[in-house]
Design a protein around this motif. Structure first.
Motif, mmCIF file in Angstrom:
data_model
loop_
_atom_site.group_PDB
_atom_site.id
_atom_site.type_symbol
_atom_site.label_atom_id
_atom_site.label_comp_id
_atom_site.label_asym_id
_atom_site.label_seq_id
_atom_site.Cartn_x
_atom_site.Cartn_y
_atom_site.Cartn_z
ATOM 1 N N GLY A 1 29.740 18.067 41.062
ATOM 2 C CA GLY A 1 29.783 19.069 42.121
ATOM 3 C C GLY A 1 28.817 20.217 41.862
ATOM 4 N N VAL A 2 28.444 20.409 40.605
ATOM 5 C CA VAL A 2 27.471 21.435 40.235
ATOM 6 C C VAL A 2 26.442 20.785 39.330
ATOM 7 C CG1 VAL A 2 29.120 23.345 40.417
ATOM 8 C CG2 VAL A 2 28.802 22.220 38.234
ATOM 9 N N SER A 3 25.327 21.449 39.142
ATOM 10 C CA SER A 3 24.279 20.869 38.307
ATOM 11 C C SER A 3 24.718 20.874 36.838
ATOM 12 C CB SER A 3 22.978 21.658 38.454
ATOM 13 O OG SER A 3 23.097 22.914 37.792
ATOM 14 N N PRO A 4 24.204 19.932 36.044
ATOM 15 C CA PRO A 4 24.534 19.931 34.617
ATOM 16 C C PRO A 4 24.159 21.242 33.920
ATOM 17 C CG PRO A 4 23.521 17.853 35.227
ATOM 18 C CD PRO A 4 23.420 18.767 36.420
ATOM 19 N N THR A 5 23.087 21.870 34.359
ATOM 20 C CA THR A 5 22.676 23.150 33.771
ATOM 21 C C THR A 5 23.709 24.231 34.064
ATOM 22 O OG1 THR A 5 20.352 22.552 34.064
ATOM 23 C CG2 THR A 5 20.844 24.884 33.688
ATOM 24 N N GLU A 6 24.171 24.283 35.306
ATOM 25 C CA GLU A 6 25.206 25.261 35.658
ATOM 26 C C GLU A 6 26.483 24.981 34.881
ATOM 27 O OE1 GLU A 6 27.943 26.789 39.389
ATOM 28 O OE2 GLU A 6 26.074 25.730 39.848
ATOM 29 N N LYS A 7 26.833 23.720 34.745
ATOM 30 C CA LYS A 7 28.029 23.337 33.986
ATOM 31 C C LYS A 7 27.902 23.815 32.539
ATOM 32 C CE LYS A 7 30.938 20.778 34.983
ATOM 33 N NZ LYS A 7 32.272 21.035 35.520
ATOM 34 N N ALA A 8 26.731 23.621 31.928
ATOM 35 C CA ALA A 8 26.514 24.041 30.542
ATOM 36 C C ALA A 8 26.600 25.562 30.417
ATOM 37 C CB ALA A 8 25.159 23.542 30.050
ATOM 38 N N GLY B 1 31.830 18.868 30.760
ATOM 39 C CA GLY B 1 32.302 20.163 30.279
ATOM 40 C C GLY B 1 32.940 20.040 28.896
ATOM 41 N N ALA B 2 33.735 18.982 28.695
ATOM 42 C CA ALA B 2 34.377 18.761 27.396
ATOM 43 C C ALA B 2 33.337 18.508 26.307
ATOM 44 C CB ALA B 2 35.362 17.592 27.491
ATOM 45 N N VAL B 3 32.331 17.698 26.621
ATOM 46 C CA VAL B 3 31.275 17.400 25.649
ATOM 47 C C VAL B 3 30.514 18.679 25.293
ATOM 48 C CG1 VAL B 3 29.049 16.224 25.367
ATOM 49 C CG2 VAL B 3 31.022 14.964 26.238
ATOM 50 N N ILE B 4 30.192 19.478 26.301
ATOM 51 C CA ILE B 4 29.466 20.731 26.055
ATOM 52 C C ILE B 4 30.309 21.670 25.201
ATOM 53 C CG2 ILE B 4 28.539 22.817 27.163
ATOM 54 C CD1 ILE B 4 27.781 20.939 29.548
ATOM 55 N N LEU B 5 31.602 21.762 25.495
ATOM 56 C CA LEU B 5 32.494 22.634 24.737
ATOM 57 C C LEU B 5 32.585 22.206 23.277
ATOM 58 C CD1 LEU B 5 34.311 25.067 25.147
ATOM 59 C CD2 LEU B 5 36.152 23.515 25.771
ATOM 60 N N VAL B 6 32.759 20.925 23.032
ATOM 61 C CA VAL B 6 32.847 20.412 21.657
ATOM 62 C C VAL B 6 31.505 20.603 20.938
ATOM 63 C CG1 VAL B 6 33.144 18.318 20.287
ATOM 64 C CG2 VAL B 6 34.742 18.822 22.123
ATOM 65 N N ALA B 7 30.405 20.346 21.640
ATOM 66 C CA ALA B 7 29.077 20.513 21.029
ATOM 67 C C ALA B 7 28.802 21.983 20.704
ATOM 68 C CB ALA B 7 27.997 19.959 21.954
ATOM 69 N N ALA B 8 29.155 22.879 21.608
ATOM 70 C CA ALA B 8 28.950 24.314 21.349
ATOM 71 C C ALA B 8 29.786 24.759 20.155
ATOM 72 C CB ALA B 8 29.311 25.129 22.588
ATOM 73 N N ASN B 9 31.013 24.294 20.076
ATOM 74 C CA ASN B 9 31.880 24.640 18.947
ATOM 75 C C ASN B 9 31.304 24.093 17.644
ATOM 76 O OD1 ASN B 9 34.457 25.775 17.952
ATOM 77 N ND2 ASN B 9 34.773 23.648 17.357
ATOM 78 N N TYR B 10 30.861 22.851 17.666
ATOM 79 C CA TYR B 10 30.268 22.248 16.470
ATOM 80 C C TYR B 10 29.044 23.042 16.015
ATOM 81 C CZ TYR B 10 27.871 19.073 13.335
ATOM 82 O OH TYR B 10 27.232 18.555 12.238
ATOM 83 N N ALA B 11 28.189 23.392 16.964
ATOM 84 C CA ALA B 11 26.962 24.132 16.622
ATOM 85 C C ALA B 11 27.304 25.504 16.040
ATOM 86 C CB ALA B 11 26.079 24.279 17.857
ATOM 87 N N LEU B 12 28.262 26.189 16.638
ATOM 88 C CA LEU B 12 28.635 27.516 16.152
ATOM 89 C C LEU B 12 29.250 27.442 14.752
ATOM 90 C CD1 LEU B 12 28.694 30.494 17.048
ATOM 91 C CD2 LEU B 12 31.058 30.099 17.716
ATOM 92 N N VAL B 13 30.152 26.497 14.546
ATOM 93 C CA VAL B 13 30.791 26.335 13.234
ATOM 94 C C VAL B 13 29.750 25.944 12.187
ATOM 95 C CG1 VAL B 13 32.418 24.899 11.931
ATOM 96 C CG2 VAL B 13 33.087 25.844 14.137
#
Length: 179
Positions: free
Chosen positions: A9-16, A73-85
């Motif tokens: 419903g939204v672009s992948p960039t907006e989702k990220a 959204g779930a993949v982006i959230l997990v990836a962002a968390n992994y990168a931050l940690v």
């Protein structure tokens, strides 16, 4: 039907952008709320965390109700968390900046009431947390509240056989002087 499952419903960039922005905002809010939010969840804290997840849901998904959008959204959230940690692990200075440091709440027989108040932890909650670790206040030298919300207790050293024998020898010497 398949179209609604896979069409974003939204672009992948907006989702990220939405996902990372909400993730960062929640990290800041939880950091500002203090270690108590992570340590000793009472029923009020649990309700707030559950409602918080529901409140930010729309900020993450936007107009996108698709399965693909939710998974992205779930993949982006997990990836962002992994990168931050990972970055926090690789750079201790950065890790301390985003997580904060430990707070000493008990040291050398003295309870730091001010530190407990600052973390919004009652004396009873503190003693109960120690008991869950199998310790009493008189058993510890120092207790710190870690950034993750756990109590780290340093037990008092136990007397070794050598310590006991030294004390016995000192007592015997003192008794000999008295005679």
């Amino acid at each position: 039907m398949i179209h609604h499952l896979v069409h974003l419903g939204v672009s992948p960039t907006e989702k990220a952008i939405r996902t990372v922005a909400v993730y960062m905002a929640l990290l800041v809010l939880l950091h500002l709320a203090g270690k108590r939010q992570l340590a000793q969840l009472n029923s009020f804290d649990l309700v707030v965390l559950l409602l918080l997840s529901n409140v930010v849901q729309n900020a993450i998904i936007g107009d996108d109700l698709s399965l693909a959008g939710g998974l992205l959204g779930a993949v982006i959230l997990v990836a962002a968390n992994y990168a931050l940690v990972h970055f926090a692990f690789m750079s201790p200075r950065f890790g301390k900046a985003i997580q904060g440091g430990a707070t000493t709440v008990f040291d050398d027989g003295h309870l730091d009431e001010k530190a407990l108040r600052r973390e919004a932890i009652t004396n009873e909650e503190f003693v109960a947390a120690l008991r869950r670790q199998g310790l009493e206040l008189h058993d510890v030298e120092r207790v710190s509240l870690e950034p993750e919300g756990t109590f780290n207790a340093t037990p008092k050293p136990k007397a070794s056989l050598d310590d006991v024998m030294r004390k016995l020898t000192a007592i015997e010497a003192a008794l000999q002087r008295v005679k």
